[in-house]
Motif scaffolding. Structure first.
Motif, short mmCIF file in Angstrom:
data_model
loop_
_atom_site.label_atom_id
_atom_site.label_comp_id
_atom_site.label_asym_id
_atom_site.label_seq_id
_atom_site.Cartn_x
_atom_site.Cartn_y
_atom_site.Cartn_z
N LYS A 58 0.85 -1.18 0.00
CA LYS A 58 0.00 0.00 0.00
C LYS A 58 0.88 1.23 0.00
N LEU A 59 0.75 2.05 -1.04
CA LEU A 59 1.43 3.33 -1.10
C LEU A 59 0.36 4.37 -0.75
N SER A 60 0.45 4.91 0.46
CA SER A 60 -0.59 5.81 0.95
C SER A 60 -0.61 7.11 0.18
N HIS A 61 -1.79 7.70 0.14
CA HIS A 61 -1.98 8.98 -0.52
C HIS A 61 -1.09 10.03 0.14
N PRO A 62 -0.49 10.93 -0.65
CA PRO A 62 0.43 11.91 -0.07
C PRO A 62 -0.24 12.86 0.94
N ASP A 63 -1.56 13.00 0.88
CA ASP A 63 -2.27 13.85 1.84
C ASP A 63 -2.51 13.14 3.17
N SER A 64 -2.27 11.84 3.25
CA SER A 64 -2.48 11.11 4.50
C SER A 64 -1.43 11.54 5.52
N THR A 65 -1.89 11.88 6.69
CA THR A 65 -0.97 12.30 7.75
C THR A 65 -0.45 11.08 8.50
N ALA A 66 0.65 11.27 9.19
CA ALA A 66 1.20 10.19 10.02
C ALA A 66 0.18 9.78 11.09
N ALA A 67 -0.56 10.75 11.61
CA ALA A 67 -1.55 10.45 12.64
C ALA A 67 -2.68 9.58 12.08
N ARG A 68 -3.12 9.88 10.86
CA ARG A 68 -4.19 9.09 10.23
C ARG A 68 -3.70 7.66 9.98
N LEU A 69 -2.47 7.51 9.51
CA LEU A 69 -1.93 6.18 9.26
C LEU A 69 -1.72 5.41 10.56
N ALA A 70 -1.35 6.11 11.63
CA ALA A 70 -1.17 5.45 12.93
C ALA A 70 -2.51 4.93 13.46
N VAL A 71 -3.58 5.69 13.27
CA VAL A 71 -4.91 5.24 13.68
C VAL A 71 -5.30 4.00 12.89
N GLU A 72 -5.07 4.04 11.58
CA GLU A 72 -5.38 2.88 10.74
C GLU A 72 -4.62 1.64 11.22
N GLN A 73 -3.35 1.82 11.53
CA GLN A 73 -2.54 0.70 12.02
C GLN A 73 -3.09 0.15 13.33
N ARG A 74 -3.48 1.05 14.27
CA ARG A 74 -4.03 0.60 15.55
C ARG A 74 -5.34 -0.14 15.37
N VAL A 75 -6.16 0.29 14.41
CA VAL A 75 -7.42 -0.41 14.14
C VAL A 75 -7.13 -1.83 13.67
N PHE A 76 -6.20 -1.99 12.73
CA PHE A 76 -5.85 -3.32 12.24
C PHE A 76 -5.30 -4.19 13.37
N GLU A 77 -4.43 -3.62 14.20
CA GLU A 77 -3.87 -4.38 15.32
C GLU A 77 -4.96 -4.79 16.31
N GLY A 78 -5.90 -3.89 16.58
CA GLY A 78 -7.00 -4.20 17.48
C GLY A 78 -7.89 -5.30 16.94
N LEU A 79 -8.19 -5.24 15.65
CA LEU A 79 -9.01 -6.29 15.03
C LEU A 79 -8.29 -7.63 15.08
N ALA A 80 -7.01 -7.62 14.76
CA ALA A 80 -6.24 -8.87 14.74
C ALA A 80 -6.14 -9.50 16.13
N ALA A 81 -6.21 -8.69 17.16
CA ALA A 81 -6.09 -9.20 18.53
C ALA A 81 -7.39 -9.80 19.06
N GLN A 82 -8.48 -9.63 18.34
CA GLN A 82 -9.78 -10.13 18.79
C GLN A 82 -9.87 -11.64 18.65
N HIS A 83 -10.57 -12.26 19.59
CA HIS A 83 -10.88 -13.67 19.46
C HIS A 83 -11.76 -13.82 18.22
N ARG A 84 -11.50 -14.80 17.39
CA ARG A 84 -12.21 -14.98 16.12
C ARG A 84 -12.07 -13.75 15.23
N SER A 85 -10.87 -13.27 15.16
CA SER A 85 -10.56 -12.08 14.38
C SER A 85 -10.87 -12.29 12.90
#
Length: 99
Positions: A58-85
């Motif tokens: 994934k090559l993120s859009h140049p307007d994406s901020t580091a904060a927006r990408l960090a939130v996206e990463q935390r969402v993926f990590e949170g989903l992956a940590a769920q039972h029956r992810s």
């Protein structure tokens, strides 16, 4: 038009497969097979490693901020940590250890 409208109207970045291949070689150390995929705001490609693993590049859009990408990463990590992810993307750190 609000700034949020601008965000939705912007297009995915453009890059050649040669550029993406060189990027993978530099940061992950192997030459991938790549196939571009649809992306609304990001440039996405299916990446196959020499050993046959499949990843999403994934090559993120140049307007994406580091904060927006960090939130996206935390969402993926949170989903992956769920039972029956559900199947969720995870980051493959580069050879330097950066996401």
């Amino acid at each position: 038009m609000s700034s949020s409208d601008d965000w939705h109207r912007s297009r995915a970045p453009a890059a050649s497969l040669d550029f993406l291949q060189a990027l993978v070689e530099r940061h992950w150390g192997f030459k991938p097979a790549l196939k571009t995929l649809y992306g609304e705001r990001d440039l996405n490609a299916r990446l196959l490693t020499p050993s046959g693993e499949s990843w999403l590049l994934k090559l993120s859009h140049p307007d994406s901020t580091a904060a927006r990408l960090a939130v996206e990463q935390r969402v993926f990590e949170g989903l992956a940590a769920q039972h029956r992810s559900p199947v969720t993307p995870c980051l493959l750190p580069s050879r330097q250890g950066t996401p």
